[in-house]
Design an enzyme around this catalytic site. Sequence first.
Site, PDB file in Angstrom:
ATOM      1  N   CYS A 114      33.764 -14.806   0.938  1.00  0.00           N
ATOM      2  CA  CYS A 114      33.545 -14.566   2.367  1.00  0.00           C
ATOM      3  C   CYS A 114      33.528 -15.895   3.136  1.00  0.00           C
ATOM      4  O   CYS A 114      34.569 -16.513   3.307  1.00  0.00           O
ATOM      5  CB  CYS A 114      32.281 -13.740   2.594  1.00  0.00           C
ATOM      6  SG  CYS A 114      32.192 -13.008   4.257  1.00  0.00           S
ATOM      7  N   HIS A 210      32.938  -9.172  -0.749  1.00  0.00           N
ATOM      8  CA  HIS A 210      31.738  -9.573  -1.484  1.00  0.00           C
ATOM      9  C   HIS A 210      31.702  -8.911  -2.863  1.00  0.00           C
ATOM     10  O   HIS A 210      31.055  -7.873  -3.051  1.00  0.00           O
ATOM     11  CB  HIS A 210      30.491  -9.179  -0.689  1.00  0.00           C
ATOM     12  CG  HIS A 210      30.214 -10.067   0.462  1.00  0.00           C
ATOM     13  ND1 HIS A 210      29.387 -11.170   0.389  1.00  0.00           N
ATOM     14  CD2 HIS A 210      30.676 -10.040   1.744  1.00  0.00           C
ATOM     15  CE1 HIS A 210      29.339 -11.775   1.564  1.00  0.00           C
ATOM     16  NE2 HIS A 210      30.109 -11.107   2.410  1.00  0.00           N
ATOM     17  N   GLU A 212      29.990  -9.666  -5.328  1.00  0.00           N
ATOM     18  CA  GLU A 212      28.611  -9.609  -5.837  1.00  0.00           C
ATOM     19  C   GLU A 212      27.875  -8.357  -5.365  1.00  0.00           C
ATOM     20  O   GLU A 212      26.804  -8.012  -5.905  1.00  0.00           O
ATOM     21  CB  GLU A 212      27.835 -10.864  -5.421  1.00  0.00           C
ATOM     22  CG  GLU A 212      27.243 -10.867  -4.046  1.00  0.00           C
ATOM     23  CD  GLU A 212      28.228 -11.053  -2.895  1.00  0.00           C
ATOM     24  OE1 GLU A 212      27.792 -10.980  -1.730  1.00  0.00           O
ATOM     25  OE2 GLU A 212      29.429 -11.290  -3.172  1.00  0.00           O
TER      26      GLU A 212
END
Length: 229
Positions: A114, A210, A212
């Site tokens: 990002c 993202h 994660e």
Amino acid sequence: MPPLIGISTYLEASAHWGVWNLPAALLPAGYHQLVQRAGGLAAMLPPDPATGSAAAVVSRLDAVVISGGPDVEPVRYGADVDPRTGPPARERDAWELALIEAALSSGVPLLGICRGMQLLNVALGGTLHQHLDAHAGPPGVFDQHEVKPVPGTLLAEALPEPLSVPTFHHQSVDRLGEGLIASAYASDDGTVEAVELPGAEGFVLGVQWHPEAGDDLRVMRALVAAASR
């Protein structure tokens, strides 16, 4: 021995835990958990005012992740501030740019997530769109949208098919930095969703989403594999 992967962190003037409310270097747990689930060892890299130490830090790592976070200050890419751009995080900008420069110059594998992708683009002379709509949910909530990898790219080796990804951003790549190519686009509006640096000495990739915040380990596994070589 699993590769040691450093992850850049936030620097917050005030964070609360237990009975404490203090300045803190912090990182959402999804980042270190993603590294660990993909087979790496995770180390947090808080901003250091002595940016000259970035090369020494990177030399001790097998890979670097530049994490998501606040908007990059527009002065970094020669733009006036849009009213919708967030407040600057100057210490973090300086530190992460130094980490990126050190990783690029030494061939240490690098992944930008990002903001990290946007900062990689800026580090190589690119610019950013300061605002776009429909790439985030309500405050604090990730949205989902489809991205299409570009065949034949480093990203497509890990993610060969279109896929839905967790996303939360309002800025994006405008003019690509020197040597970078776009390796994924948003299916709905063509926003650049990944960039990479062909011919670089090491693995260099940025993704706008993202990983994660999701369950797909393939991008991080690609970084861990590069860091293990």
